[in-house]
Write a protein that holds these residues in place. Structure first.
Motif, short mmCIF file in Angstrom:
data_model
loop_
_atom_site.label_atom_id
_atom_site.label_comp_id
_atom_site.label_asym_id
_atom_site.label_seq_id
_atom_site.Cartn_x
_atom_site.Cartn_y
_atom_site.Cartn_z
N ARG A 21 3.26 -0.02 5.69
CA ARG A 21 3.90 1.27 5.35
C ARG A 21 5.14 1.05 4.49
O ARG A 21 5.38 1.80 3.54
CB ARG A 21 4.26 2.02 6.64
CG ARG A 21 3.08 2.61 7.36
CD ARG A 21 3.51 3.63 8.41
NE ARG A 21 4.26 3.00 9.49
CZ ARG A 21 3.71 2.57 10.62
NH1 ARG A 21 2.40 2.67 10.80
NH2 ARG A 21 4.46 2.05 11.57
N ALA A 24 4.08 0.15 0.98
CA ALA A 24 3.54 1.35 0.31
C ALA A 24 4.68 2.24 -0.16
O ALA A 24 4.65 2.79 -1.27
CB ALA A 24 2.62 2.11 1.27
N VAL A 28 5.53 3.32 -4.13
CA VAL A 28 5.71 4.71 -4.52
C VAL A 28 7.11 4.95 -5.09
O VAL A 28 7.28 5.61 -6.12
CB VAL A 28 5.45 5.63 -3.31
CG1 VAL A 28 5.98 7.03 -3.57
CG2 VAL A 28 3.97 5.68 -2.99
N ARG A 88 -5.20 6.72 -2.96
CA ARG A 88 -4.93 5.38 -3.49
C ARG A 88 -5.49 5.23 -4.90
O ARG A 88 -4.81 4.74 -5.81
CB ARG A 88 -5.54 4.33 -2.57
CG ARG A 88 -5.32 2.88 -3.03
CD ARG A 88 -5.96 1.90 -2.06
NE ARG A 88 -5.65 0.53 -2.41
CZ ARG A 88 -6.36 -0.20 -3.25
NH1 ARG A 88 -7.42 0.34 -3.85
NH2 ARG A 88 -6.01 -1.45 -3.53
N SER A 132 1.96 10.54 -4.79
CA SER A 132 2.94 9.73 -4.08
C SER A 132 3.42 10.43 -2.82
O SER A 132 3.53 9.83 -1.75
CB SER A 132 4.14 9.43 -4.99
OG SER A 132 3.77 8.61 -6.07
N VAL A 135 0.61 10.33 -0.32
CA VAL A 135 0.43 8.99 0.26
C VAL A 135 1.42 8.78 1.40
O VAL A 135 1.05 8.34 2.50
CB VAL A 135 0.61 7.91 -0.83
CG1 VAL A 135 0.84 6.53 -0.19
CG2 VAL A 135 -0.61 7.86 -1.73
N VAL A 139 0.59 8.17 5.32
CA VAL A 139 0.81 6.82 5.81
C VAL A 139 1.78 6.81 6.98
O VAL A 139 1.59 6.07 7.96
CB VAL A 139 1.31 5.90 4.68
CG1 VAL A 139 1.85 4.58 5.24
CG2 VAL A 139 0.19 5.61 3.69
N ALA A 194 1.09 -1.58 -5.05
CA ALA A 194 0.20 -0.52 -4.59
C ALA A 194 -1.22 -1.04 -4.37
O ALA A 194 -1.88 -0.66 -3.39
CB ALA A 194 0.20 0.63 -5.59
N VAL A 198 -1.16 -0.23 -0.49
CA VAL A 198 -1.40 1.20 -0.25
C VAL A 198 -2.82 1.40 0.28
O VAL A 198 -3.79 1.02 -0.38
CB VAL A 198 -1.19 2.03 -1.53
CG1 VAL A 198 -1.63 3.47 -1.31
CG2 VAL A 198 0.27 1.99 -1.95
#
Length: 473
Positions: A21, A24, A28, A88, A132, A135, A139, A194, A198
């Motif tokens: 996380r 990710a 972003v 993703r 983004s 995501v 997440v 990513a 991600v």
């Protein structure tokens, strides 16, 4: 022994999930940082582009107009693509387009090539921004989602802070092309992270099918209105081209609404606009972003035209408010833990409205810079926190759609506000000195934001009192 090994594996899995996380979030945040630097740096590079490429400043302005056109058209499409086909995949496509566009801009031999690659950048940014947000929303668990979004926008807003400084510094120094040479490797770094970290998510309640007719009509509508607004001042608001584009926008916008009412799997579920907290947050965020764009535009003209500062020194003055804007991401996340989303938005509006009004009344440097920073605090909190707040009032499955709708309103209405400010300056400067016109625009903007804050708070209180919405919003 068996229980201990199971516990160790569970702890390791938890640590790996937390690390995933975090990475990710880094991917972003870096992507959003690049987009913000790009947008706020190039405004100060227009004179340098005009001079090097041998074109008029009006022609060089197409590098901004084309980018805004592409970004505004693809927020909604990008957000829904992520919800339907996987966030993703769309995030990776968006970052790749932005990085490739950055390299193309740096190598551009002429204006046509530069404008074309700016469009590529804009499409990439139009995909990256809403996806983004989606995501991160999917997440991170609900307990830490606002903090993660705040951190991402905090990093992005550092790009906002550095943008004018980077644009002014590179334009006066090694050249405007280095803006893009800075963005290309950073975007590539974001892409690599990513790819590795991600994980994918999508709205599993809908089939992997996109409303192509809806995409076509909304892109045509947004392209027409954006182009009309961006070029209306140059062409004339009563020119046939401007009026034709506005007519196309009205017709295709109407067709889009009719299509979405009948489509089995619409691009935008129009029921979203029955979500009153979402509408309030989107409206307040749009007003704040309009104020932000107008304030930056007017302050740029004031610092360079009235105060006579160079682009580099103007960028230095912008550092104070921009750094405050950079802090609004984490600040908004912290406020969200003990204040309702709509209340945070109203607080931002009050700060912004008083800041814009006060900025029109001061001239001394010792007071101008801190008031400018106060103004940036309210405006930045308003448009930054709106992305966090919308994720708190919609389901995570449709996070991309909600983010795309919000961002479309932010950018489109922001462009309209800028065009209105430019037209007002053109109309009023023959009779009044420029600084007096700038003050009028700031005061009107301040009053509008304060009035919007009052309306949002009144509507929210009425809805809560009549049990139309929960008190938590």
């Amino acid at each position: 022994m068996h229980d201990e090994s199971e516990r160790a594996r569970a702890d390791a899995a938890t640590l790996n999930a937390a690390a995933g996380r975090t990475w990710a979030l880094v991917a972003v945040a870096v992507a959003l940082f690049c987009i913000q630097v790009d947008f706020f740096a190039l405004n100060l590079a227009i004179p340098g582009i005009s001079e090097e490429l041998g074109v008029t400043p009006s022609a060089a302005q197409w590098t901004l107009s084309a980018y805004m056109l592409a970004v505004g058209c693809f927020f909604i499409v990008g957000g829904r693509l992520g919800d339907v086909f996987g966030r993703r995949r769309v995030l990776l496509i968006g970052i790749t387009l932005f990085a490739a566009g950055s390299v193309g801009c740096a190598l551009a031999p002429g204006l046509v090539w530069l404008v074309a690659t700016r469009i590529v950048q804009g499409v990439g940014a139009g995909f990256v921004f809403p996806v983004s947000v989606a995501v991160i929303s999917n997440v991170f668990p609900k307990e830490t989602r606002a903090r993660a979004l705040g951190a991402a926008f905090g990093v992005a807003n550092i790009g906002t802070a550095l943008g004018p400084f980077v644009g002014g510094g590179f334009t006066q120094g090694p050249g405007w092309r280095w803006i893009f040479w800075l963005l290309a490797p950073l975007s590539a770094l974001s892409l690599v992270i990513a790819v590795i970290h991600v994980s994918d998510s999508r709205d599993v309640s809908v089939p992997r099918r996109l409303d192509l007719i809806g995409c076509f009509t909304i892109v045509c509508c947004l392209a027409a209105v954006t182009l009309a607004v961006e070029r209306g001042s140059a062409w004339g608001w009563d020119h046939a081209r401007t009026l034709t584009l506005l007519g196309i926008a009205v017709v295709t916008g109407g067709l889009f609404v009719l299509r979405e009412q009948r489509a089995r799997h619409p691009l935008i579920d129009l029921k979203l606009f029955r979500n009153i907290p979402f509408v309030l947050v989107t409206g307040m965020g749009s007003v704040a972003n309009m104020g932000y764009g107008v304030t930056v535009f007017v302050a740029t003209l004031y610092l360079q035209g009235v105060r006579g500062l160079s682009p580099l020194m103007a960028g230095v003055v912008f550092l104070a408010p921009a750094l405050v804007v950079a802090l609004t991401g984490p600040l908004g996340a912290r406020l969200a833990t003990w204040m309702r989303p709509t209340v945070v938005m109203v607080l931002a509006g009050v700060i912004a409205g008083t800041g814009m009004t006060a900025l029109s009344l001061v001239n001394a440097w010792w007071l101008y810079v801190p008031v400018f920073a106060w103004c940036g605090l309210g405006l930045g909190l308003g448009w930054t926190f709106s992305s966090v707040a919308t994720q708190q009032v919609v389901a995570p499955a449709r996070a991309g759609e909600a983010s795309g709708v919000l961002l479309t309103f932010l950018v489109t209405l922001g462009a309209i506000a800028l065009a209105g400010a430019a037209a007002t300056i053109t109309a009023m400067t023959p009779e009044r000195p420029p600084e007096a016109v700038y003050d009028v625009i700031l005061r009107v903007g301040g009053v509008v934001i304060l009035a919007a804050s009052a309306v949002v708070m009144a509507v929210r209180q009425w809805l809560v009192a009549h049990d139309k919405v929960a008190a938590s919003v």
